[in-house]
Design a protein around this motif. Structure first.
Motif, mmCIF file in Angstrom:
data_model
loop_
_atom_site.group_PDB
_atom_site.id
_atom_site.type_symbol
_atom_site.label_atom_id
_atom_site.label_comp_id
_atom_site.label_asym_id
_atom_site.label_seq_id
_atom_site.Cartn_x
_atom_site.Cartn_y
_atom_site.Cartn_z
ATOM 1 N N GLY A 79 -2.695 17.837 -16.352
ATOM 2 C CA GLY A 79 -3.244 16.608 -15.184
ATOM 3 C C GLY A 79 -4.666 15.908 -14.987
ATOM 4 N N GLU A 80 -4.574 15.882 -16.741
ATOM 5 C CA GLU A 80 -5.928 15.536 -17.078
ATOM 6 C C GLU A 80 -6.286 13.784 -17.005
ATOM 7 O OE1 GLU A 80 -9.618 14.690 -20.540
ATOM 8 O OE2 GLU A 80 -8.191 15.922 -20.402
ATOM 9 N N VAL A 81 -6.235 13.222 -15.992
ATOM 10 C CA VAL A 81 -6.774 11.212 -16.267
ATOM 11 C C VAL A 81 -7.014 10.423 -17.869
ATOM 12 C CG1 VAL A 81 -7.137 9.187 -15.202
ATOM 13 C CG2 VAL A 81 -7.065 10.890 -13.925
ATOM 14 N N LEU A 82 -6.253 10.152 -18.932
ATOM 15 C CA LEU A 82 -6.545 9.602 -19.805
ATOM 16 C C LEU A 82 -7.153 8.598 -19.784
ATOM 17 C CD1 LEU A 82 -4.136 11.379 -21.560
ATOM 18 C CD2 LEU A 82 -6.045 11.977 -21.118
ATOM 19 N N GLN A 83 -6.465 8.009 -18.559
ATOM 20 C CA GLN A 83 -7.155 6.423 -18.457
ATOM 21 C C GLN A 83 -6.431 5.764 -17.164
ATOM 22 O OE1 GLN A 83 -4.640 4.886 -22.314
ATOM 23 N NE2 GLN A 83 -5.881 2.055 -21.611
ATOM 24 N N GLN A 84 -7.240 5.335 -16.553
ATOM 25 C CA GLN A 84 -6.172 4.164 -15.119
ATOM 26 C C GLN A 84 -7.250 2.972 -14.787
ATOM 27 O OE1 GLN A 84 -8.911 6.227 -11.832
ATOM 28 N NE2 GLN A 84 -9.961 6.570 -12.901
ATOM 29 N N LYS A 85 -6.256 1.928 -14.024
ATOM 30 C CA LYS A 85 -6.806 0.624 -13.503
ATOM 31 C C LYS A 85 -6.938 0.799 -12.013
ATOM 32 C CE LYS A 85 -4.961 -4.023 -14.570
ATOM 33 N NZ LYS A 85 -6.528 -4.257 -15.051
ATOM 34 N N ALA A 86 -6.941 -0.047 -11.153
ATOM 35 C CA ALA A 86 -7.343 0.298 -9.978
ATOM 36 C C ALA A 86 -6.689 -1.001 -9.574
ATOM 37 C CB ALA A 86 -8.315 0.780 -9.318
ATOM 38 N N LEU A 87 -5.637 -1.252 -8.394
ATOM 39 C CA LEU A 87 -5.612 -2.575 -8.624
ATOM 40 C C LEU A 87 -6.344 -3.333 -6.883
ATOM 41 C CD1 LEU A 87 -1.594 -2.110 -7.720
ATOM 42 C CD2 LEU A 87 -2.919 -2.784 -9.690
ATOM 43 N N GLY A 88 -6.339 -4.040 -7.144
ATOM 44 C CA GLY A 88 -7.435 -4.617 -5.955
ATOM 45 C C GLY A 88 -6.643 -4.067 -4.315
ATOM 46 N N ARG A 89 -7.735 -4.024 -3.586
ATOM 47 C CA ARG A 89 -7.191 -3.727 -2.453
ATOM 48 C C ARG A 89 -6.368 -3.870 -1.741
ATOM 49 N NH1 ARG A 89 -11.289 0.055 -0.895
ATOM 50 N NH2 ARG A 89 -10.978 0.537 1.290
ATOM 51 N N ARG A 90 -5.989 -5.274 -1.475
ATOM 52 C CA ARG A 90 -5.576 -6.262 -0.597
ATOM 53 C C ARG A 90 -3.839 -6.008 -1.552
ATOM 54 N NH1 ARG A 90 -4.509 -11.749 -2.984
ATOM 55 N NH2 ARG A 90 -2.207 -11.735 -1.910
ATOM 56 N N TYR A 91 -3.752 -4.351 -2.064
ATOM 57 C CA TYR A 91 -2.602 -4.242 -2.981
ATOM 58 C C TYR A 91 -2.291 -2.877 -3.042
ATOM 59 C CZ TYR A 91 -3.136 -8.740 -5.123
ATOM 60 O OH TYR A 91 -2.943 -10.683 -5.712
ATOM 61 N N PHE A 92 -1.183 -2.868 -2.705
ATOM 62 C CA PHE A 92 0.092 -1.555 -1.938
ATOM 63 C C PHE A 92 0.874 -1.464 -3.379
ATOM 64 C CE2 PHE A 92 1.031 1.299 1.434
ATOM 65 C CZ PHE A 92 1.947 2.472 0.399
ATOM 66 N N GLY A 93 -0.200 -0.438 -3.861
ATOM 67 C CA GLY A 93 1.215 -0.393 -5.452
ATOM 68 C C GLY A 93 2.738 0.264 -5.723
ATOM 69 N N GLU A 94 3.523 0.390 -6.193
ATOM 70 C CA GLU A 94 5.480 0.655 -5.886
ATOM 71 C C GLU A 94 4.756 1.142 -7.642
ATOM 72 O OE1 GLU A 94 7.180 2.090 -3.663
ATOM 73 O OE2 GLU A 94 5.681 0.606 -1.812
ATOM 74 N N GLY A 95 6.522 0.854 -7.386
ATOM 75 C CA GLY A 95 7.483 1.982 -8.770
ATOM 76 C C GLY A 95 6.197 1.105 -10.212
ATOM 77 N N ALA A 130 10.496 -12.735 -4.587
ATOM 78 C CA ALA A 130 10.746 -13.043 -3.259
ATOM 79 C C ALA A 130 10.756 -11.979 -2.228
ATOM 80 C CB ALA A 130 11.638 -13.832 -3.144
ATOM 81 N N THR A 131 11.532 -10.413 -3.235
ATOM 82 C CA THR A 131 12.082 -9.131 -2.287
ATOM 83 C C THR A 131 10.203 -7.865 -1.769
ATOM 84 O OG1 THR A 131 12.422 -7.910 -3.818
ATOM 85 C CG2 THR A 131 14.042 -9.457 -2.615
ATOM 86 N N GLU A 132 11.018 -7.181 -0.979
ATOM 87 C CA GLU A 132 9.668 -5.958 -1.091
ATOM 88 C C GLU A 132 9.932 -5.163 -2.334
ATOM 89 O OE1 GLU A 132 9.334 -3.173 2.203
ATOM 90 O OE2 GLU A 132 9.498 -4.964 3.442
ATOM 91 N N GLY A 133 8.658 -4.800 -3.031
ATOM 92 C CA GLY A 133 8.855 -4.169 -4.083
ATOM 93 C C GLY A 133 8.870 -2.526 -3.571
ATOM 94 N N TRP A 134 9.604 -1.802 -4.474
ATOM 95 C CA TRP A 134 9.761 -0.340 -4.151
ATOM 96 C C TRP A 134 10.254 0.011 -5.444
ATOM 97 C CZ3 TRP A 134 12.638 1.906 0.262
ATOM 98 C CH2 TRP A 134 11.863 1.740 1.718
ATOM 99 N N GLY A 135 11.638 0.651 -6.091
ATOM 100 C CA GLY A 135 11.321 1.465 -7.265
ATOM 101 C C GLY A 135 11.335 -0.022 -8.540
ATOM 102 N N LEU A 136 11.393 0.910 -9.871
ATOM 103 C CA LEU A 136 11.663 -0.046 -10.224
ATOM 104 C C LEU A 136 11.784 0.959 -11.693
ATOM 105 C CD1 LEU A 136 11.171 -3.124 -12.196
ATOM 106 C CD2 LEU A 136 8.611 -1.563 -12.499
#
Length: 261
Positions: A79-95, A130-136
């Motif tokens: 489970g070690e995190v090797l690399q990461q990038k945070a999204l801005g606080r206004r974004y709710f990340g999805e797929g 144009a739609t909500e984003g769920w899975g990708l």
């Protein structure tokens, strides 16, 4: 996807459909698959899992929640995190998915799709959805997107133009709440939000071909929150292993499927 405002009536309708799918297995109308846990790996219980995929031996995970959404590259074994990038606080990340040398990441209600460099995680581009984003997912030609409805949308990754869409059905009935996606051996696999089921979909017709019943896995994951639902499918093509997890789960499971008699 969290969606706490979902109507109870709609949730009950989906439960009725899922029970109907399972009951059809007794008549031979559809195949139902059970599972055996082959292995388990640690998973950070803070991660609100929205997208998952394996690439070159590493696990990539996209997480949600405002202020906590991120993209991470992980070592599966510990489970070690090797690399990461945070999204801005206004974004709710999805797929998330990888296409070539780029990682695509959806957002829930912000109508944004971010394109990151696979190696550096630098954001190279963004697109309007144009739609909500769920899975990708990625089938080698098109990005496949779910928005919580009964439809799958196929996009050209370069110009990010919609190529087509398909309604997902079982015997003419719409199958809604399609969430996290994975493309495996010619099929689209989709978590059904809040359920213990994964449906396997023909991407051309949209017809559900079979159902995977993962009942009991949530309890093995030591899930403590009502939001800790099944959500996360990753296919390791190199080693031919199937990984599944859920939001806020303590474990990622490697499972083997077997068809129910």
């Amino acid at each position: 996807m969290m969606h706490p405002q979902i109507h109870l009536r709609a949730a009950r309708k989906m439960l009725v459909l899922l029970l109907f799918l399972v009951s059809c297995s007794a008549r031979g109308d559809i195949s139902i698959y059970d599972y055996t846990v082959i292995n388990s790996y640690p998973h950070n219980t803070r991660y609100f899992t929205q997208g998952l995929f394996m690439h070159d031996g590493f696990l990539y995970e996209g997480t949600g929640q405002y202020g906590e959404s991120a993209l991470r590259k992980l070592n599966l074994d510990d489970g070690e995190v090797l690399q990461q990038k945070a999204l801005g606080r206004r974004y709710f990340g999805e797929g998330i998915t990888v296409a070539g040398d780029r990682i695509y990441q959806l957002t829930w209600r912000e109508n944004m799709v971010f394109v990151h460099d696979l190696e550096t995680f630098d954001t190279l581009d963004s697109h309007y959805l144009a739609t909500e984003g769920w899975g990708l997912a990625w089938n080698g030609e098109h990005l496949i997107i779910s928005d919580g409805s009964d439809r799958l949308f196929f996009y050209d990754p370069d110009g990010f133009q919609e190529v087509r869409s398909v309604a997902v059905t079982f015997q003419g009935r719409p199958v809604r709440y399609l969430n996290e996606l994975e493309y495996i051996r010619g099929e689209v696999w989709a978590n059904i939000w809040t359920s213990n089921e994964i449906v396997r979909i023909d991407p051309q017709s949209g017809e559900v071909q079979s159902v995977i019943d993962l009942s009991g896995l949530r309890e093995l994951a030591d899930a403590q929150s009502s939001d800790a639902v099944l959500n996360g499918i990753a296919w390791d093509a190199e080693r031919e292993r199937l990984l599944v997890t859920g939001k806020l789960w303590a474990k990622i499971f490697e499972i083997e499927l077997h068809e129910r008699p």
